[in-house]
Scaffold this motif. Structure first.
Motif, mmCIF file in Angstrom:
data_model
loop_
_atom_site.group_PDB
_atom_site.id
_atom_site.type_symbol
_atom_site.label_atom_id
_atom_site.label_comp_id
_atom_site.label_asym_id
_atom_site.label_seq_id
_atom_site.Cartn_x
_atom_site.Cartn_y
_atom_site.Cartn_z
ATOM 1 N N SER A 56 0.870 -1.120 -0.086
ATOM 2 C CA SER A 56 0.045 -0.050 0.000
ATOM 3 C C SER A 56 1.042 1.260 -0.075
ATOM 4 O O SER A 56 0.502 2.195 -0.842
ATOM 5 N N VAL A 57 2.018 1.217 0.868
ATOM 6 C CA VAL A 57 2.956 2.671 0.980
ATOM 7 C C VAL A 57 3.767 2.391 -0.458
ATOM 8 O O VAL A 57 3.441 3.779 -0.798
ATOM 9 N N VAL A 58 3.929 1.732 -1.167
ATOM 10 C CA VAL A 58 4.469 1.822 -2.261
ATOM 11 C C VAL A 58 3.594 2.083 -3.414
ATOM 12 O O VAL A 58 3.947 2.897 -4.322
ATOM 13 N N GLY A 59 2.348 1.619 -3.539
ATOM 14 C CA GLY A 59 1.585 2.191 -4.342
ATOM 15 C C GLY A 59 1.080 3.440 -4.204
ATOM 16 O O GLY A 59 1.067 4.298 -5.108
ATOM 17 N N TRP A 60 1.025 3.972 -2.818
ATOM 18 C CA TRP A 60 0.778 5.306 -2.596
ATOM 19 C C TRP A 60 1.958 6.192 -3.071
ATOM 20 O O TRP A 60 1.827 7.504 -3.571
ATOM 21 N N ILE A 61 2.914 5.884 -3.017
ATOM 22 C CA ILE A 61 4.016 6.540 -3.343
ATOM 23 C C ILE A 61 4.174 6.524 -5.007
ATOM 24 O O ILE A 61 4.423 7.771 -5.389
ATOM 25 N N ILE A 62 3.846 5.720 -5.581
ATOM 26 C CA ILE A 62 3.855 5.660 -7.191
ATOM 27 C C ILE A 62 2.874 6.733 -7.660
ATOM 28 O O ILE A 62 3.065 7.510 -8.290
ATOM 29 N N VAL A 63 1.601 6.796 -6.934
ATOM 30 C CA VAL A 63 0.687 7.732 -7.120
ATOM 31 C C VAL A 63 0.850 8.937 -6.930
ATOM 32 O O VAL A 63 0.518 10.066 -7.947
ATOM 33 N N VAL A 64 1.553 9.266 -5.798
ATOM 34 C CA VAL A 64 1.982 10.717 -5.587
ATOM 35 C C VAL A 64 2.962 11.226 -6.562
ATOM 36 O O VAL A 64 3.070 12.211 -7.020
ATOM 37 N N PHE A 65 3.981 10.176 -7.009
ATOM 38 C CA PHE A 65 5.164 10.660 -7.884
ATOM 39 C C PHE A 65 4.379 10.975 -9.253
ATOM 40 O O PHE A 65 4.741 11.938 -9.696
ATOM 41 N N VAL A 66 3.444 10.033 -9.732
ATOM 42 C CA VAL A 66 2.825 10.437 -11.171
ATOM 43 C C VAL A 66 2.117 11.580 -11.130
ATOM 44 O O VAL A 66 2.033 12.530 -11.974
ATOM 45 N N ALA A 67 1.170 11.990 -9.935
ATOM 46 C CA ALA A 67 0.506 13.005 -9.713
ATOM 47 C C ALA A 67 1.303 14.194 -9.782
ATOM 48 O O ALA A 67 1.004 15.200 -10.260
ATOM 49 N N TRP A 68 2.388 14.257 -9.062
ATOM 50 C CA TRP A 68 3.463 15.303 -8.826
ATOM 51 C C TRP A 68 3.955 15.526 -10.273
ATOM 52 O O TRP A 68 4.004 16.790 -10.539
ATOM 53 N N THR A 69 4.401 14.565 -10.847
ATOM 54 C CA THR A 69 4.986 14.990 -12.170
ATOM 55 C C THR A 69 3.974 15.464 -13.341
ATOM 56 O O THR A 69 4.220 16.628 -13.782
ATOM 57 N N PHE A 70 2.901 14.894 -13.276
ATOM 58 C CA PHE A 70 2.027 15.498 -14.420
ATOM 59 C C PHE A 70 1.403 16.669 -13.921
ATOM 60 O O PHE A 70 1.182 17.611 -14.887
ATOM 61 N N LEU A 71 1.089 17.031 -12.577
ATOM 62 C CA LEU A 71 0.420 18.255 -12.141
ATOM 63 C C LEU A 71 1.436 19.382 -12.325
ATOM 64 O O LEU A 71 1.193 20.389 -12.627
ATOM 65 N N GLY A 72 2.744 19.090 -11.997
ATOM 66 C CA GLY A 72 3.843 19.872 -12.222
ATOM 67 C C GLY A 72 4.156 20.399 -13.574
ATOM 68 O O GLY A 72 3.992 21.616 -14.160
ATOM 69 N N SER A 73 3.753 19.405 -14.591
ATOM 70 C CA SER A 73 3.923 19.615 -16.067
ATOM 71 C C SER A 73 2.651 20.682 -16.289
ATOM 72 O O SER A 73 2.758 21.552 -17.143
ATOM 73 N N PHE A 74 1.642 20.437 -15.945
ATOM 74 C CA PHE A 74 0.395 21.181 -16.150
ATOM 75 C C PHE A 74 0.466 22.343 -15.872
ATOM 76 O O PHE A 74 0.031 23.418 -16.289
#
Length: 61
Positions: free
Chosen positions: A12-30
């Motif tokens: 669960s922790v690793v899954g949430w880290i992946i979600v946060v990383f992907v969201a941070w990357t795409f939101l930052g780009s946006f």
């Protein structure tokens, strides 16, 4: 059962880290794209205003 629960929590922790990383990357780009568009519009407004002033002053009257 303890080992299975530990692995589940870790997954669960690793899954949430992946979600946060992907969201941070795409939101930052946006946000970078939105910032670029705002800066480009401000640049165009300033250039148009300066050109307007230039042509009005050049004409004299």
């Amino acid at each position: 059962m303890g080992s299975s629960a530990g692995r589940s929590i870790t997954a669960s922790v690793v899954g949430w880290i992946i979600v946060v990383f992907v969201a941070w990357t795409f939101l930052g780009s946006f946000l970078n794209v939105v910032g670029f568009i705002i800066r480009a519009l401000m640049f165009l407004i300033v250039v148009c205003a300066l050109l307007t002033v230039y042509f009005r002053l050049r004409d004299g009257d």
